[in-house]
Motif scaffolding. Structure first.
Motif, PDB file in Angstrom:
ATOM      1  N   THR A 131      42.570  41.108  39.657  1.00 35.30           N
ATOM      2  CA  THR A 131      43.660  40.641  40.844  1.00 35.30           C
ATOM      3  C   THR A 131      44.088  41.266  42.016  1.00 35.30           C
ATOM      4  N   GLY A 132      45.105  42.972  40.992  1.00 32.71           N
ATOM      5  CA  GLY A 132      45.595  43.298  42.248  1.00 32.71           C
ATOM      6  C   GLY A 132      47.294  43.252  41.213  1.00 32.71           C
ATOM      7  N   LEU A 133      47.045  42.891  40.520  1.00 35.00           N
ATOM      8  CA  LEU A 133      48.408  42.855  39.819  1.00 35.00           C
ATOM      9  C   LEU A 133      48.776  43.894  39.455  1.00 35.00           C
ATOM     10  N   THR A 134      50.189  44.117  39.344  1.00 43.76           N
ATOM     11  CA  THR A 134      50.630  44.911  37.849  1.00 43.76           C
ATOM     12  C   THR A 134      50.740  44.756  36.914  1.00 43.76           C
ATOM     13  N   GLU A 135      50.161  45.618  35.771  1.00 45.97           N
ATOM     14  CA  GLU A 135      50.072  45.126  34.672  1.00 45.97           C
ATOM     15  C   GLU A 135      51.183  44.065  33.536  1.00 45.97           C
ATOM     16  N   LYS A 136      52.206  44.113  34.606  1.00 43.26           N
ATOM     17  CA  LYS A 136      53.587  43.336  33.759  1.00 43.26           C
ATOM     18  C   LYS A 136      53.225  41.779  34.226  1.00 43.26           C
ATOM     19  N   GLU A 137      52.517  42.087  35.539  1.00 46.03           N
ATOM     20  CA  GLU A 137      52.457  40.909  36.081  1.00 46.03           C
ATOM     21  C   GLU A 137      51.712  39.795  35.944  1.00 46.03           C
ATOM     22  N   ALA A 138      49.909  40.509  35.656  1.00 45.12           N
ATOM     23  CA  ALA A 138      49.371  40.302  34.567  1.00 45.12           C
ATOM     24  C   ALA A 138      49.442  40.014  33.539  1.00 45.12           C
ATOM     25  N   GLN A 139      50.302  40.846  32.716  1.00 46.68           N
ATOM     26  CA  GLN A 139      50.472  39.895  31.521  1.00 46.68           C
ATOM     27  C   GLN A 139      51.505  38.280  31.322  1.00 46.68           C
ATOM     28  N   ARG A 140      52.116  38.026  32.420  1.00 50.70           N
ATOM     29  CA  ARG A 140      52.814  37.010  32.912  1.00 50.70           C
ATOM     30  C   ARG A 140      51.421  36.411  33.738  1.00 50.70           C
ATOM     31  N   ALA A 141      50.604  36.266  34.029  1.00 54.54           N
ATOM     32  CA  ALA A 141      49.551  35.788  34.442  1.00 54.54           C
ATOM     33  C   ALA A 141      48.359  35.114  33.216  1.00 54.54           C
TER      34      ALA A 141
ATOM     35  N   GLU B  62      24.900  32.252  28.647  1.00 54.25           N
ATOM     36  CA  GLU B  62      25.706  33.643  28.778  1.00 54.25           C
ATOM     37  C   GLU B  62      25.629  34.534  29.959  1.00 54.25           C
ATOM     38  N   GLY B  63      26.291  35.029  29.739  1.00 52.23           N
ATOM     39  CA  GLY B  63      26.736  36.142  30.502  1.00 52.23           C
ATOM     40  C   GLY B  63      26.831  36.129  32.107  1.00 52.23           C
ATOM     41  N   CYS B  64      27.211  34.588  32.172  1.00 52.09           N
ATOM     42  CA  CYS B  64      27.941  34.098  34.224  1.00 52.09           C
ATOM     43  C   CYS B  64      29.302  34.431  33.706  1.00 52.09           C
ATOM     44  N   PHE B  65      29.805  34.629  33.660  1.00 53.19           N
ATOM     45  CA  PHE B  65      31.215  34.288  33.589  1.00 53.19           C
ATOM     46  C   PHE B  65      31.987  35.189  32.365  1.00 53.19           C
ATOM     47  N   SER B  66      33.675  35.351  32.292  1.00 53.33           N
ATOM     48  CA  SER B  66      34.228  36.260  31.909  1.00 53.33           C
ATOM     49  C   SER B  66      35.893  34.941  31.803  1.00 53.33           C
ATOM     50  N   LEU B  67      35.946  34.944  30.748  1.00 54.94           N
ATOM     51  CA  LEU B  67      37.680  34.157  30.848  1.00 54.94           C
ATOM     52  C   LEU B  67      38.626  35.035  31.154  1.00 54.94           C
ATOM     53  N   MET B  68      39.569  34.842  31.616  1.00 57.18           N
ATOM     54  CA  MET B  68      40.451  35.247  31.720  1.00 57.18           C
ATOM     55  C   MET B  68      41.492  35.725  30.868  1.00 57.18           C
ATOM     56  N   THR B  69      41.865  34.215  29.831  1.00 56.54           N
ATOM     57  CA  THR B  69      42.468  34.436  28.878  1.00 56.54           C
ATOM     58  C   THR B  69      42.213  35.518  27.674  1.00 56.54           C
ATOM     59  N   GLU B  70      40.524  35.856  27.901  1.00 54.04           N
ATOM     60  CA  GLU B  70      40.088  37.134  27.114  1.00 54.04           C
ATOM     61  C   GLU B  70      40.168  38.786  27.039  1.00 54.04           C
ATOM     62  N   MET B  71      40.774  38.841  28.873  1.00 52.92           N
ATOM     63  CA  MET B  71      40.831  40.230  29.585  1.00 52.92           C
ATOM     64  C   MET B  71      42.102  40.676  28.829  1.00 52.92           C
ATOM     65  N   SER B  72      42.063  41.693  28.690  1.00 50.09           N
ATOM     66  CA  SER B  72      43.693  42.757  28.610  1.00 50.09           C
ATOM     67  C   SER B  72      44.582  42.017  29.893  1.00 50.09           C
ATOM     68  N   ALA B  73      45.284  43.105  29.735  1.00 46.19           N
ATOM     69  CA  ALA B  73      46.161  42.932  30.816  1.00 46.19           C
ATOM     70  C   ALA B  73      45.274  43.854  32.268  1.00 46.19           C
ATOM     71  N   THR B  74      45.702  45.149  31.540  1.00 45.47           N
ATOM     72  CA  THR B  74      44.863  46.247  32.511  1.00 45.47           C
ATOM     73  C   THR B  74      43.359  45.440  33.402  1.00 45.47           C
ATOM     74  N   GLU B  75      42.667  44.781  32.667  1.00 42.47           N
ATOM     75  CA  GLU B  75      41.298  44.214  33.039  1.00 42.47           C
ATOM     76  C   GLU B  75      41.587  43.046  34.087  1.00 42.47           C
ATOM     77  N   VAL B  76      43.026  41.973  33.600  1.00 38.77           N
ATOM     78  CA  VAL B  76      43.095  41.204  34.561  1.00 38.77           C
ATOM     79  C   VAL B  76      43.567  41.938  36.033  1.00 38.77           C
ATOM     80  N   ALA B  77      44.827  43.129  36.239  1.00 37.95           N
ATOM     81  CA  ALA B  77      45.441  43.847  37.167  1.00 37.95           C
ATOM     82  C   ALA B  77      44.132  44.815  37.596  1.00 37.95           C
TER      83      ALA B  77
END
Length: 282
Positions: A137-147, A119-134
């Motif tokens: 990672t440094g991706l744009t939001e559109k690129e994050a949506q593709r990721a 518990e609390g040790c990790f986050s799933l990328m697929t449970e993040m918003s595109a904004t959070e992934v961006a």
């Protein structure tokens, strides 16, 4: 060492190798990619990225070659370069697709169990918003949506200790999953690896392209990568090129022969090593 009658084929990781780790720029590699195209040398992106991401990236790289996604989970071959469907593939849009592992949904129950145990040790990328992934990672939001359009693997961002991370990896392995370390994430998936997908594609080049063109070729493979998830293809290639990273050490290989290490980081190191190889193979 490559013989004069052997045809070069390049398998390259993307993030931190062909693309800059921080801003994903390709400026350093474009002149070398152009030289490879002029010499009819195929460059096969072999990456943790998704099918959706590769559809966007391939034109930017000027490539119309096969590519390997999600750490070897699937190979996509453009129908424009191979007209006859290879055995064991299915037709997906303009590609022949070969899958090597279970879909991402296969691992969800084990990951949910791991959430409770770690518990609390990790986050799933697929449970993040595109904004959070961006932001991560440094991706744009559109690129994050593709990721986020993942079919096979589940990237996780680790927040716990090194000791907890090792326990987590062992837990997921006991569940039957493979855990690979990339430049930013741990990747949870099936037994697919970049090296397995690479060897399958090499066989397609040897068998199916021969049937289509009638030209027998002896292929000489070069693999380039910077992270632990590149080890299987670096071990399998005729020449392994380890790209220096600002963020971690070179991946550790069991082989000693046929290994080249870049002096420069990321795509500058990629261009450095490939330029030297091309000079030796003129």
């Amino acid at each position: 060492m490559r013989k004069l009658d052997q045809q070069l084929i390049i398998f390259s990781d993307l993030d931190g190798t062909l693309l800059d780790h921080n801003d994903y720029s390709i400026d350093a590699v474009v002149p070398v990619l152009n030289k490879l195209t002029q010499r009819s040398v195929d460059v096969i992106p072999t990456t943790s990225k998704t099918f959706s991401e590769l559809q966007f990236i391939m034109p930017k790289l000027g490539l119309n070659t096969p590519f390997i996604i999600e750490n070897g989970a699937a190979v996509f071959i453009p129908k424009t370069i191979l007209m006859s469907q290879p055995e064991g593939t299915e037709s997906i849009q303009d590609y022949w697709q070969k899958s090597f592992t279970q879909p991402r949904s296969h691992w969800q129950a084990s990951i949910e169990q791991a959430k409770r145990q770690f518990e609390g040790c990790f986050s799933l990328m697929t449970e993040m918003s595109a904004t959070e992934v961006a932001e991560l990672t440094g991706l744009t939001e559109k690129e994050a949506q593709r990721a986020l359009q993942r079919n096979y693997s589940e990237p996780i961002s680790w927040h716990g200790s090194v000791e907890q991370e090792q326990c987590f990896i062992e837990f997921m392995q006991q569940c039957g999953a493979t855990v690979l370390k990339g430049g930013r994430f741990l990747h949870i998936g099936g037994c697919a690896q970049k090296g397995i997908a690479m060897e399958w594609l090499m066989n397609v080049y040897q068998r199916d392209l021969l049937q289509q063109t009638g030209q027998q070729k002896d292929w000489f493979s070069i693999a380039l990568g910077d992270s632990g998830n590149d080890i299987s293809m670096l071990e399998s290639a005729d020449i392994a090129v380890r790209i220096r990273s600002e963020h971690h050490d070179f991946p550790i290989l069991s082989r000693e022969q046929g290994v080249i290490d870049s002096d420069s980081y990321g795509p500058t190191g990629w261009a450095e090593c490939m330029s030297k190889i091309l000079e030796l193979n003129q």
